[in-house]
Design a protein around this motif. Structure first.
Motif, PDB file in Angstrom:
ATOM      1  N   LEU A   1       0.895  -1.128  -0.110  1.00  0.00           N
ATOM      2  CA  LEU A   1      -0.108   0.010  -0.029  1.00  0.00           C
ATOM      3  C   LEU A   1       0.803   1.159  -0.077  1.00  0.00           C
ATOM      4  CD1 LEU A   1      -2.629  -1.182   2.786  1.00  0.00           C
ATOM      5  CD2 LEU A   1      -2.986  -1.130   0.048  1.00  0.00           C
ATOM      6  N   GLY A   2       1.950   1.119  -0.197  1.00  0.00           N
ATOM      7  CA  GLY A   2       3.060   2.303  -0.081  1.00  0.00           C
ATOM      8  C   GLY A   2       4.118   2.363   1.212  1.00  0.00           C
ATOM      9  N   ASP A   3       5.066   2.831   1.169  1.00  0.00           N
ATOM     10  CA  ASP A   3       6.019   2.864   2.352  1.00  0.00           C
ATOM     11  C   ASP A   3       6.024   3.971   3.224  1.00  0.00           C
ATOM     12  OD1 ASP A   3       7.134   0.304   1.455  1.00  0.00           O
ATOM     13  OD2 ASP A   3       8.473   1.253   0.201  1.00  0.00           O
ATOM     14  N   ASN A   4       5.244   4.983   2.743  1.00  0.00           N
ATOM     15  CA  ASN A   4       4.974   6.146   3.629  1.00  0.00           C
ATOM     16  C   ASN A   4       3.692   6.807   3.168  1.00  0.00           C
ATOM     17  OD1 ASN A   4       5.560   7.939   0.983  1.00  0.00           O
ATOM     18  ND2 ASN A   4       7.628   7.281   1.274  1.00  0.00           N
ATOM     19  N   ALA A   5       3.281   7.914   3.596  1.00  0.00           N
ATOM     20  CA  ALA A   5       1.826   8.650   3.376  1.00  0.00           C
ATOM     21  C   ALA A   5       1.867   9.169   2.118  1.00  0.00           C
ATOM     22  CB  ALA A   5       1.893   9.799   4.659  1.00  0.00           C
ATOM     23  N   VAL A   6       2.734   9.528   1.444  1.00  0.00           N
ATOM     24  CA  VAL A   6       2.737  10.008   0.129  1.00  0.00           C
ATOM     25  C   VAL A   6       2.521   9.000  -0.813  1.00  0.00           C
ATOM     26  CG1 VAL A   6       4.126  11.150  -1.774  1.00  0.00           C
ATOM     27  CG2 VAL A   6       4.386  12.257   0.490  1.00  0.00           C
ATOM     28  N   GLU A   7       3.361   7.869  -0.698  1.00  0.00           N
ATOM     29  CA  GLU A   7       3.053   6.856  -1.521  1.00  0.00           C
ATOM     30  C   GLU A   7       1.529   6.171  -1.312  1.00  0.00           C
ATOM     31  OE1 GLU A   7       6.304   3.801  -1.225  1.00  0.00           O
ATOM     32  OE2 GLU A   7       7.542   5.156  -2.325  1.00  0.00           O
ATOM     33  N   GLU A   8       0.985   6.151   0.145  1.00  0.00           N
ATOM     34  CA  GLU A   8      -0.067   5.414   0.261  1.00  0.00           C
ATOM     35  C   GLU A   8      -1.098   6.356  -0.500  1.00  0.00           C
ATOM     36  OE1 GLU A   8      -0.718   5.476   4.452  1.00  0.00           O
ATOM     37  OE2 GLU A   8       0.803   4.135   4.765  1.00  0.00           O
ATOM     38  N   SER A   9      -0.901   7.782  -0.392  1.00  0.00           N
ATOM     39  CA  SER A   9      -2.024   8.698  -1.231  1.00  0.00           C
ATOM     40  C   SER A   9      -1.942   8.447  -2.610  1.00  0.00           C
ATOM     41  CB  SER A   9      -1.356  10.224  -0.865  1.00  0.00           C
ATOM     42  OG  SER A   9      -2.302  10.875  -1.742  1.00  0.00           O
ATOM     43  N   HIS A  10      -0.707   8.170  -3.328  1.00  0.00           N
ATOM     44  CA  HIS A  10      -0.590   7.942  -4.474  1.00  0.00           C
ATOM     45  C   HIS A  10      -1.366   6.571  -5.012  1.00  0.00           C
ATOM     46  CE1 HIS A  10       3.103  10.869  -5.025  1.00  0.00           C
ATOM     47  NE2 HIS A  10       1.851  11.276  -5.178  1.00  0.00           N
ATOM     48  N   VAL A  11      -1.139   5.535  -4.050  1.00  0.00           N
ATOM     49  CA  VAL A  11      -1.847   4.220  -4.370  1.00  0.00           C
ATOM     50  C   VAL A  11      -3.282   4.476  -4.320  1.00  0.00           C
ATOM     51  CG1 VAL A  11      -2.308   2.006  -3.327  1.00  0.00           C
ATOM     52  CG2 VAL A  11      -0.023   2.921  -3.571  1.00  0.00           C
ATOM     53  N   ASP A  12      -3.873   5.386  -3.484  1.00  0.00           N
ATOM     54  CA  ASP A  12      -5.356   5.612  -3.444  1.00  0.00           C
ATOM     55  C   ASP A  12      -5.784   6.169  -4.641  1.00  0.00           C
ATOM     56  OD1 ASP A  12      -5.633   4.336  -1.040  1.00  0.00           O
ATOM     57  OD2 ASP A  12      -5.446   6.220  -0.055  1.00  0.00           O
ATOM     58  N   GLN A  13      -4.880   7.177  -5.090  1.00  0.00           N
ATOM     59  CA  GLN A  13      -5.242   7.723  -6.364  1.00  0.00           C
ATOM     60  C   GLN A  13      -5.523   6.806  -7.643  1.00  0.00           C
ATOM     61  OE1 GLN A  13      -3.056  11.463  -7.230  1.00  0.00           O
ATOM     62  NE2 GLN A  13      -2.669  11.557  -5.100  1.00  0.00           N
ATOM     63  N   LEU A  14      -4.450   6.015  -7.706  1.00  0.00           N
ATOM     64  CA  LEU A  14      -4.234   5.099  -8.974  1.00  0.00           C
ATOM     65  C   LEU A  14      -5.325   4.118  -8.729  1.00  0.00           C
ATOM     66  CD1 LEU A  14      -0.464   5.030  -8.997  1.00  0.00           C
ATOM     67  CD2 LEU A  14      -2.009   5.719 -10.780  1.00  0.00           C
ATOM     68  N   LEU A  15      -5.707   3.602  -7.374  1.00  0.00           N
ATOM     69  CA  LEU A  15      -6.953   2.735  -7.236  1.00  0.00           C
ATOM     70  C   LEU A  15      -8.068   3.047  -7.618  1.00  0.00           C
ATOM     71  CD1 LEU A  15      -5.758   0.791  -4.172  1.00  0.00           C
ATOM     72  CD2 LEU A  15      -5.817  -0.124  -6.204  1.00  0.00           C
ATOM     73  N   ALA A  16      -8.505   4.410  -7.348  1.00  0.00           N
ATOM     74  CA  ALA A  16      -9.705   5.110  -7.841  1.00  0.00           C
ATOM     75  C   ALA A  16      -9.707   5.185  -9.305  1.00  0.00           C
ATOM     76  CB  ALA A  16      -9.770   6.297  -7.220  1.00  0.00           C
ATOM     77  N   GLU A  17      -8.571   5.506 -10.193  1.00  0.00           N
ATOM     78  CA  GLU A  17      -8.380   5.435 -11.659  1.00  0.00           C
ATOM     79  C   GLU A  17      -8.729   4.214 -12.057  1.00  0.00           C
ATOM     80  OE1 GLU A  17      -9.029   7.570 -14.608  1.00  0.00           O
ATOM     81  OE2 GLU A  17      -8.174   8.671 -12.897  1.00  0.00           O
ATOM     82  N   ALA A  18      -8.145   3.111 -11.557  1.00  0.00           N
ATOM     83  CA  ALA A  18      -8.362   1.696 -11.797  1.00  0.00           C
ATOM     84  C   ALA A  18      -9.729   1.243 -11.875  1.00  0.00           C
ATOM     85  CB  ALA A  18      -7.563   0.846 -11.269  1.00  0.00           C
ATOM     86  N   MET A  19     -10.217   1.932 -10.780  1.00  0.00           N
ATOM     87  CA  MET A  19     -11.845   1.524 -10.682  1.00  0.00           C
ATOM     88  C   MET A  19     -12.811   2.245 -11.521  1.00  0.00           C
ATOM     89  SD  MET A  19     -14.442  -0.010  -9.120  1.00  0.00           S
ATOM     90  CE  MET A  19     -13.925  -0.605  -7.249  1.00  0.00           C
ATOM     91  N   ASP A  20     -12.267   3.615 -12.256  1.00  0.00           N
ATOM     92  CA  ASP A  20     -13.097   4.195 -13.108  1.00  0.00           C
ATOM     93  C   ASP A  20     -12.971   3.422 -14.400  1.00  0.00           C
ATOM     94  OD1 ASP A  20     -13.897   6.039 -11.402  1.00  0.00           O
ATOM     95  OD2 ASP A  20     -12.277   7.545 -12.067  1.00  0.00           O
ATOM     96  N   LEU A  21     -11.707   2.832 -14.661  1.00  0.00           N
ATOM     97  CA  LEU A  21     -11.530   1.989 -15.858  1.00  0.00           C
ATOM     98  C   LEU A  21     -12.490   1.018 -15.877  1.00  0.00           C
ATOM     99  CD1 LEU A  21      -7.498   2.005 -16.318  1.00  0.00           C
ATOM    100  CD2 LEU A  21      -9.190   2.536 -18.082  1.00  0.00           C
ATOM    101  N   ARG A  22     -12.495   0.069 -14.642  1.00  0.00           N
ATOM    102  CA  ARG A  22     -13.294  -0.998 -14.525  1.00  0.00           C
ATOM    103  C   ARG A  22     -14.814  -0.617 -14.532  1.00  0.00           C
ATOM    104  NH1 ARG A  22     -16.849  -2.481 -11.442  1.00  0.00           N
ATOM    105  NH2 ARG A  22     -17.298  -4.859 -10.908  1.00  0.00           N
ATOM    106  N   ASN A  23     -15.308   0.371 -14.071  1.00  0.00           N
ATOM    107  CA  ASN A  23     -16.900   0.582 -14.091  1.00  0.00           C
ATOM    108  C   ASN A  23     -17.100   0.904 -15.548  1.00  0.00           C
ATOM    109  OD1 ASN A  23     -16.972   0.196 -11.357  1.00  0.00           O
ATOM    110  ND2 ASN A  23     -16.760   2.238 -10.948  1.00  0.00           N
ATOM    111  N   ASN A  24     -16.258   1.822 -16.223  1.00  0.00           N
ATOM    112  CA  ASN A  24     -16.710   2.111 -17.730  1.00  0.00           C
ATOM    113  C   ASN A  24     -16.449   0.939 -18.538  1.00  0.00           C
ATOM    114  OD1 ASN A  24     -17.325   4.847 -17.333  1.00  0.00           O
ATOM    115  ND2 ASN A  24     -15.092   5.260 -17.270  1.00  0.00           N
ATOM    116  N   PHE A  25     -15.486  -0.122 -18.665  1.00  0.00           N
ATOM    117  CA  PHE A  25     -15.378  -1.193 -19.284  1.00  0.00           C
ATOM    118  C   PHE A  25     -16.704  -2.119 -19.015  1.00  0.00           C
ATOM    119  CE2 PHE A  25     -13.251  -5.090 -20.480  1.00  0.00           C
ATOM    120  CZ  PHE A  25     -13.071  -5.074 -21.869  1.00  0.00           C
TER     121      PHE A  25
END
Length: 88
Positions: A1-25
Motif C-alpha cells: 500500500l506504499g512505504d509512506n504517507a505520500v505513496e499511500e496517497s498515490h496508491v489511493d489515487q491510482l486505485l480510484a483510476e483503476a476503478m473508473d476504468l473497470r466501471n466504464n469497461f
C-alpha cells in the motif's frame, strides 16, 4: 500500500483510476438500453480519459521508479495491469 504517507496517497489515487476504468469497461461489456449505442464512445473515453491519465503519471515519473508508486510493486500495479489486460 506504499512505504509512506505520500505513496499511500498515490496508491489511493491510482486505485480510484483503476476503478473508473473497470466501471466504464463494465458498461461496455454489459450494456443496457441506450448504452449499446455508446459502446465505441465508452472505449474512446477510456483511451482519452483514464489511459491518458496513466500515461501522464508514468511520463511525469521520468523513469524514476520501477512501478507506478515506488520501487516495490503495490496493489495499484496489479489492478492497473488487470485493466490493461482486459482492454487488450
Amino acid at each position: 500500500l506504499g512505504d509512506n504517507a505520500v505513496e499511500e496517497s498515490h496508491v489511493d489515487q491510482l486505485l480510484a483510476e483503476a476503478m473508473d476504468l473497470r466501471n466504464n469497461f463494465t458498461k461496455h461489456c454489459y450494456p443496457n438500453g441506450s448504452d449499446k449505442d455508446k459502446s465505441e464512445q465508452l472505449i474512446q473515453n477510456q483511451v482519452n480519459g483514464s489511459f491518458g491519465k496513466l500515461e501522464l503519471w508514468l511520463a511525469n515519473k521520468a523513469g524514476s521508479k520501477k512501478f507506478f508508486v515506488g520501487e516495490r510493486m503495490s496493489v495499484c500495479d496489479f489492478h492497473i495491469w488487470s485493466m490493461l489486460d482486459q482492454h487488450a
